[in-house]
Design an enzyme around this catalytic site. Sequence first.
Site, PDB file in Angstrom:
ATOM      1  N   ASP A  80      39.694  38.049  39.066  1.00  0.00           N
ATOM      2  CA  ASP A  80      40.249  37.736  37.414  1.00  0.00           C
ATOM      3  C   ASP A  80      41.550  37.688  37.247  1.00  0.00           C
ATOM      4  O   ASP A  80      42.301  38.691  37.701  1.00  0.00           O
ATOM      5  CB  ASP A  80      39.462  39.070  36.840  1.00  0.00           C
ATOM      6  CG  ASP A  80      37.784  39.123  36.928  1.00  0.00           C
ATOM      7  OD1 ASP A  80      37.257  38.031  37.126  1.00  0.00           O
ATOM      8  OD2 ASP A  80      37.413  40.040  37.602  1.00  0.00           O
ATOM      9  N   ASP A 102      43.364  38.097  44.471  1.00  0.00           N
ATOM     10  CA  ASP A 102      42.604  38.680  43.677  1.00  0.00           C
ATOM     11  C   ASP A 102      41.631  37.773  42.705  1.00  0.00           C
ATOM     12  O   ASP A 102      41.937  36.308  42.797  1.00  0.00           O
ATOM     13  CB  ASP A 102      43.339  39.564  42.674  1.00  0.00           C
ATOM     14  CG  ASP A 102      42.603  40.026  41.656  1.00  0.00           C
ATOM     15  OD1 ASP A 102      41.711  40.963  41.714  1.00  0.00           O
ATOM     16  OD2 ASP A 102      43.151  40.060  40.252  1.00  0.00           O
TER      17      ASP A 102
HETATM   18 MG   LIG Z   1      42.802  40.791  38.252  1.00  0.00          MG
END
Ligand SMILES: [Mg+2]
Length: 174
Positions: A6, A4
């Site tokens: 962020d 992922d």
């Molecule tokens: Mg995230």
Amino acid sequence: MFLDRDGVINRAIVREGKPFPPGSLDELEILDGVDESLRALKDAGFKLIVVTNQPDVARGTVSKTLVEDINRALQDALPLDSILSCFHDGADQCDCRKPKPGLLLAAAREWDIDLPASYMVGDRWRDVEAGRAAGCMTFFVDYQYDEKQPDAYDFRVGSLREAAQIILQRMEAT
Ligand SMILES: [Mg+2]
Ligand SMILES: [Zn+2]
């Protein structure tokens, strides 16, 4: 490795207990240990694919240009193979918004990736569920956000660095 963006690669902006993407390039901060961890994983033979939900683009609160500028800055700074983004919101019913595994499956086809030998690292339930749906081992980076938690995961960690250490130790042990 599916990662992922962020909260895993760069710092998420937390407001009222919930994480948000950086609102500008000035807010983009790569987290401690990410660069070394990615280099070590790459040396160990992993492809490094970022898979990111960016629904604020569909919601009109973040420009696609900003998402792409941040992605480019990360690709310039880190040894990533690819960054795949979903720009949709739930109402769009796309196949790529996590927890659906569409981005992971597309990358697996493109790069000939062995999904059961792969890992997904994320800081929200959608990341973990997408990894599980694709048949990967999953790491939940737990920042104790005030939101829905994943139902199940293989490892709970505090950072990508910690996840990388576990993966590399497991590889040494076999
Ligand atoms: Mg995230
Ligand atoms: Zn999508």
